[in-house]
Design a protein around this motif. Structure first.
Motif, PDB file in Angstrom:
ATOM      1  N   VAL A  27      55.128 -29.190 -15.354  1.00  0.00           N
ATOM      2  CA  VAL A  27      56.160 -28.142 -15.567  1.00  0.00           C
ATOM      3  C   VAL A  27      55.215 -27.006 -16.134  1.00  0.00           C
ATOM      4  N   SER A  28      54.271 -27.261 -17.155  1.00  0.00           N
ATOM      5  CA  SER A  28      53.812 -26.136 -17.575  1.00  0.00           C
ATOM      6  C   SER A  28      52.917 -25.742 -16.063  1.00  0.00           C
ATOM      7  N   TRP A  30      53.368 -25.470 -13.806  1.00  0.00           N
ATOM      8  CA  TRP A  30      53.951 -24.748 -11.818  1.00  0.00           C
ATOM      9  C   TRP A  30      54.981 -23.668 -12.490  1.00  0.00           C
ATOM     10  N   ILE A  31      54.960 -23.242 -13.679  1.00  0.00           N
ATOM     11  CA  ILE A  31      55.323 -22.498 -14.306  1.00  0.00           C
ATOM     12  C   ILE A  31      54.015 -21.351 -14.183  1.00  0.00           C
ATOM     13  N   TRP A  32      52.851 -21.053 -14.635  1.00  0.00           N
ATOM     14  CA  TRP A  32      51.748 -20.526 -15.060  1.00  0.00           C
ATOM     15  C   TRP A  32      51.907 -20.179 -12.891  1.00  0.00           C
ATOM     16  N   ILE A  34      53.146 -21.067 -10.409  1.00  0.00           N
ATOM     17  CA  ILE A  34      54.304 -19.344  -9.604  1.00  0.00           C
ATOM     18  C   ILE A  34      54.299 -18.502 -10.589  1.00  0.00           C
ATOM     19  N   GLY A  35      53.805 -17.894 -11.814  1.00  0.00           N
ATOM     20  CA  GLY A  35      54.412 -16.664 -12.331  1.00  0.00           C
ATOM     21  C   GLY A  35      53.046 -16.520 -11.822  1.00  0.00           C
ATOM     22  N   THR A 123      61.555 -11.335 -20.627  1.00  0.00           N
ATOM     23  CA  THR A 123      61.620 -12.526 -19.819  1.00  0.00           C
ATOM     24  C   THR A 123      60.055 -13.151 -19.348  1.00  0.00           C
ATOM     25  N   VAL A 127      58.955 -16.566 -20.346  1.00  0.00           N
ATOM     26  CA  VAL A 127      58.965 -17.982 -20.316  1.00  0.00           C
ATOM     27  C   VAL A 127      57.743 -18.007 -19.727  1.00  0.00           C
ATOM     28  N   SER A 128      56.824 -17.935 -19.762  1.00  0.00           N
ATOM     29  CA  SER A 128      55.555 -17.623 -20.381  1.00  0.00           C
ATOM     30  C   SER A 128      55.188 -18.320 -21.740  1.00  0.00           C
ATOM     31  N   ALA A 130      57.016 -20.770 -23.417  1.00  0.00           N
ATOM     32  CA  ALA A 130      58.358 -21.602 -22.872  1.00  0.00           C
ATOM     33  C   ALA A 130      57.206 -22.764 -22.482  1.00  0.00           C
ATOM     34  N   ALA A 131      55.691 -21.527 -21.046  1.00  0.00           N
ATOM     35  CA  ALA A 131      54.740 -22.507 -20.551  1.00  0.00           C
ATOM     36  C   ALA A 131      54.259 -22.765 -21.685  1.00  0.00           C
TER      37      ALA A 131
END
Length: 155
Positions: A27-28, A30-32, A34-35, A123, A127-128, A130-131
């Motif tokens: 999950v981390s 993909w967040i990083w 895509i960000g 925001t 998000v960062s 959470a990652a």
């Protein structure tokens, strides 16, 4: 499953493969990643959009273009760090954590100065955050601790 239906073990297949990693790392990553794509695209599009400023205010336009190129470079670096973090590189996890800290500082500066999009910055920070938290949870910690024992030649 036949060998022909699997993703290749190198190249793009390996770049996006998250098999064998804890859910927190998946999950981390993909967040990083895509960000990073969004930051890269936003920086490049912002740079192109700011080119029209050169007619009215060349000095300001040059500064905006430089900032947009910096944003694009940070987005590209974030993508590289995410891939390296997914491969078990502890330094990449630290680099992403530093990026989250920088995001916090920028959100605070933007809010206190009254300039920019404060809500968007907060925001991005959340998000960062959470990652980042996902990368440091106990299950992820154990996975990183075992990283030297794994074969990471597929990076």
């Amino acid at each position: 499953m036949s060998n022909s239906s699997r993703l290749p073990q190198n190249g793009l297949g390996a770049l996006f493969s998250v098999a064998g990693r804890p859910t927190e790392i998946k999950v981390s990553f993909w967040i990083w990643f895509i960000g990073g794509i969004l930051a890269l695209m936003g920086g490049l599009l912002g740079m192109l959009a700011s080119l029209v400023l050169f007619a009215a205010a060349p000095a300001a336009a040059a500064a905006v273009v430089a900032l947009m190129l910096l944003a694009a470079a940070v987005g590209a670096a974030q993508m590289v760090f995410a891939v390296k973090m997914k491969a078990g590189r502890k330094w990449a996890r630290v680099a992403l954590t530093v990026l989250a800290g920088i995001t916090l500082v920028l959100a605070g500066v933007n809010t206190s100065s009254g300039m920019g999009q404060s809500a968007g910055n907060w925001t991005a920070f959340l998000v960062s955050l959470a990652a980042t938290v996902l990368m440091w949870l106990p299950n992820a910690q154990a996975w990183f601790a075992a990283a030297p024992a794994r074969n990471t030649s597929a990076e």
